[in-house]
Design an enzyme around this catalytic site. Structure first.
Site, PDB file in Angstrom:
ATOM      1  N   ASP A  47      17.406 -35.572  31.351  1.00  0.00           N
ATOM      2  CA  ASP A  47      16.434 -36.609  31.679  1.00  0.00           C
ATOM      3  C   ASP A  47      15.132 -36.227  30.950  1.00  0.00           C
ATOM      4  O   ASP A  47      14.970 -35.080  30.521  1.00  0.00           O
ATOM      5  CB  ASP A  47      16.234 -36.614  33.196  1.00  0.00           C
ATOM      6  CG  ASP A  47      15.032 -37.425  33.622  1.00  0.00           C
ATOM      7  OD1 ASP A  47      14.900 -38.577  33.169  1.00  0.00           O
ATOM      8  OD2 ASP A  47      14.199 -36.893  34.400  1.00  0.00           O
ATOM      9  N   ASP A  58      11.362 -37.758  31.708  1.00  0.00           N
ATOM     10  CA  ASP A  58      10.127 -37.699  32.509  1.00  0.00           C
ATOM     11  C   ASP A  58      10.310 -36.843  33.746  1.00  0.00           C
ATOM     12  O   ASP A  58      11.203 -37.094  34.555  1.00  0.00           O
ATOM     13  CB  ASP A  58       9.703 -39.118  32.900  1.00  0.00           C
ATOM     14  CG  ASP A  58       9.387 -39.932  31.663  1.00  0.00           C
ATOM     15  OD1 ASP A  58       8.456 -39.546  30.953  1.00  0.00           O
ATOM     16  OD2 ASP A  58      10.097 -40.920  31.401  1.00  0.00           O
TER      17      ASP A  58
HETATM   18  C1  XBP Z   1      11.064 -42.195  34.244  1.00  0.00           C
HETATM   19  C2  XBP Z   1      10.686 -43.584  34.517  1.00  0.00           C
HETATM   20  C3  XBP Z   1       9.929 -44.318  33.532  1.00  0.00           C
HETATM   21  C4  XBP Z   1       8.524 -43.820  33.302  1.00  0.00           C
HETATM   22  C5  XBP Z   1       7.728 -44.862  32.562  1.00  0.00           C
HETATM   23  O1  XBP Z   1      12.409 -42.162  33.966  1.00  0.00           O
HETATM   24  O2  XBP Z   1      11.035 -44.135  35.544  1.00  0.00           O
HETATM   25  O3  XBP Z   1       9.847 -45.638  33.960  1.00  0.00           O
HETATM   26  O4  XBP Z   1       7.867 -43.591  34.518  1.00  0.00           O
HETATM   27  O5  XBP Z   1       8.314 -45.132  31.351  1.00  0.00           O
HETATM   28  P1  XBP Z   1      13.223 -40.807  33.621  1.00  0.00           P
HETATM   29  P2  XBP Z   1       8.395 -46.606  30.760  1.00  0.00           P
HETATM   30  O6  XBP Z   1      12.757 -39.725  34.568  1.00  0.00           O
HETATM   31  O7  XBP Z   1      14.635 -41.236  33.836  1.00  0.00           O
HETATM   32  O8  XBP Z   1      12.953 -40.464  32.196  1.00  0.00           O
HETATM   33  O9  XBP Z   1       7.081 -47.241  31.002  1.00  0.00           O
HETATM   34  O10 XBP Z   1       8.689 -46.405  29.295  1.00  0.00           O
HETATM   35  O11 XBP Z   1       9.506 -47.285  31.494  1.00  0.00           O
HETATM   36 MG    MG Z   2      12.825 -38.024  35.657  1.00  0.00          MG
END
Ligand code: XBP
Ligand code: MG
Length: 247
Positions: free
Chosen positions: A10, A12
């Site tokens: 993953d 973020d």
């Molecule tokens: C993280 C998310 C994303 C980010 C914002 O997903 O939910 O929506 O917060 O990014 P993960 P965007 O942990 O699965 O990477 O604005 O590009 O959606």
């Molecule tokens: Mg995440």
């Protein structure tokens, strides 16, 4: 012989702590630029993280806090999100957001040992690439599955099914790294074993289906703390431990 053929990450919260000081800040900059008096504080953002995906998160916020807002959302939200993506890329290029402890070490070790690498994220592709470009060699990742590539975002398992299909791998040969219950749910529903590295926003979530829950991947001189699960005599997550967790 180990079953381990690939690590799937993953982005973020897992590769880097991008939410509070990255995405949140970028959303606020985009709102201000559009003349909107919306501000997502650190604690409000924690609530809004219940919804994955930036566009989906803005819509959720409006449903919760501005039900009387009358603009055409199908037009406004993509526009805001595009502006937010631009701000986010600029924030990342300043180099303020770095990888979490142990991430680079583990990814380098995996690459050198011929373990395949992939990304499965809800974030938009340019955002995922911005983090990789700044901190890692993105060519090491055989698949970078991001954003709208699948219609249903995490906690739906679609993004993980997509990665497994693209790599032509079975779930039993891959280990996933996530930071949130949404991510864990997505991976688990796709039959994948998952290591969770928690952060301030996710520490109190339910990770009972995780293979291991730790505070970070650790380094030889900075051991991880185990929150859930058991490992034999290891203080940081390296490839040997990844193999052990999958067996
Ligand atoms: C993280 C998310 C994303 C980010 C914002 O997903 O939910 O929506 O917060 O990014 P993960 P965007 O942990 O699965 O990477 O604005 O590009 O959606
Ligand atoms: Mg995440």
């Amino acid at each position: 012989m180990s079953n381990l053929k690939a690590l799937i990450f993953d982005v973020d919260g897992t590769l880097a702590q991008t939410e509070r000081d990255g995405h949140r800040v970028a959303f606020n900059l985009a709102f201000a630029e559009a003349g909107l008096e919306w501000y997502w504080s650190e604690s409000l953002y924690g609530e809004l993280l219940a919804v994955a995906g930036g566009k989906e998160r803005i819509r959720f916020y409006l449903q919760q806090y501005h039900r009387d807002f009358t603009e055409d959302l199908d037009h406004l939200i993509p526009r805001l999100h595009q502006a937010k993506t631009e701000h986010y890329r600029q924030l990342l290029s300043s180099g303020k957001i770095t990888l979490r402890l142990g991430v680079k070490r583990l990814i380098e070790e995996a690459y050198q040992e011929g373990i395949r690498l992939a990304i499965a994220t809800t974030s938009a592709l340019p955002n995922a690439l911005a983090l990789l470009e700044k901190n890692l060699d993105q060519t090491w990742f055989e698949v970078i599955a991001a954003g709208d590539i699948v219609p249903a975002k995490k906690p739906a398992p679609d993004i993980y099914h997509y990665v497994l299909d693209q790599m032509n791998l079975a779930a039993e040969n891959c280990l996933v790294f996530e930071d949130s219950c949404h991510g864990l749910m997505a991976a688990t529903q796709a039959g994948l074993k998952t290591v969770v590295t928690v952060n301030d926003y996710t520490i109190n979530q339910d990770f009972s289906r995780a293979t291991l829950v730790i505070n970070h991947l650790g380094e030889p001189e900075e051991p991880f703390k185990i929150i859930q699960g058991e490992v034999s005599n290891k203080h940081y997550l390296d490839l040997n431990l990844a193999k052990e967790l999958l067996s």
